[in-house]
Write a protein that holds these residues in place. Structure first.
Motif, short mmCIF file in Angstrom:
data_model
loop_
_atom_site.label_atom_id
_atom_site.label_comp_id
_atom_site.label_asym_id
_atom_site.label_seq_id
_atom_site.Cartn_x
_atom_site.Cartn_y
_atom_site.Cartn_z
N LEU A 41 -34.00 -20.69 -72.04
CA LEU A 41 -33.64 -21.55 -71.09
C LEU A 41 -34.92 -22.61 -70.96
N TYR A 123 -23.52 -27.12 -61.65
CA TYR A 123 -24.63 -26.11 -61.87
C TYR A 123 -25.53 -26.06 -62.75
N ASN A 124 -25.32 -26.73 -63.90
CA ASN A 124 -26.25 -26.93 -64.98
C ASN A 124 -25.56 -27.76 -66.08
N CYS A 146 -31.10 -23.29 -74.71
CA CYS A 146 -30.31 -23.95 -73.63
C CYS A 146 -31.29 -25.05 -73.14
N TYR A 148 -31.72 -27.59 -70.67
CA TYR A 148 -31.01 -28.40 -69.42
C TYR A 148 -31.83 -29.68 -69.16
N ILE A 153 -33.09 -27.44 -60.61
CA ILE A 153 -31.91 -26.33 -60.75
C ILE A 153 -31.89 -25.33 -59.65
N ILE A 157 -31.15 -18.62 -61.73
CA ILE A 157 -30.06 -18.49 -62.61
C ILE A 157 -29.87 -17.09 -62.88
N ILE A 161 -26.18 -19.09 -69.52
CA ILE A 161 -25.45 -20.47 -69.46
C ILE A 161 -24.95 -20.61 -70.72
#
Length: 161
Positions: A41, A123-124, A146, A148, A153, A157, A161
């Motif tokens: 992420l 959320y994302n 991922c 974002y 955020i 997390i 995701i």
């Protein structure tokens, strides 16, 4: 380019991944990856600037399995549901390498979170940048990045995701 059969398999990979995450079948999540597959992420700002810092970097299927153990057994958090909305994947390239056929693709995503006692919120949001290889079991992720879109955020997390 890829043929229709392969593209259909690619669509199923994205769809099945989202469904496993949305149905909290965490023990199935690592099976989307090859043994030395990675999951990361990364904020878009870092990605666009060529900076390597990621919020989360799991560098093997063993680390991904360990994350599943953490999600199921050790992390304390308010439970929530999540719902992935994933765009149609765009094939960037197809090549052959030591893994065999390698597909590089991207797809936009939005993850909506619903707390058990609250409303649904975004959320994302961002996009997946994936390297996918063909295995005897079908298409698998060699890497999923991922990216974002926002630096703002949620505090943590927990789920993939």
């Amino acid at each position: 380019m890829i043929d229709f059969k392969t593209y259909f398999e690619l669509l199923n990979l994205y769809s099945d991944y989202a469904m496993v995450c949305d149905s909290a079948e965490w023990e199935k999540w690592p099976e989307f990856f090859i043994e030395d597959g990675c999951y990361r992420l990364q904020p878009r700002e870092n990605h666009d600037s060529g900076l390597p810092l990621c919020l989360l970097a799991l560098e093997s299927k063993a680390m991904i399995r360990d994350r599943v153990y953490g999600v199921k057994e050790t992390m304390y958090h308010d439970p929530y549901y999540q719902r992935h909305v994933v765009g149609t994947p765009r094939v960037i390239s197809v090549a052959r390498d030591l893994y065999g056929e390698r597909i590089v693709s991207e797809a936009n995503y939005v993850v909506i979170r619903t707390k058990l006692d609250g409303e649904s919120t975004v959320y994302n949001a961002g996009y997946y940048h994936d390297e996918i290889v063909r295995t005897p079991e079908g298409l698998k992720l060699r890497s999923r990045l991922c990216v974002y879109d926002t630096e703002m955020i949620a505090n943590s997390i927990i789920y993939p995701i």
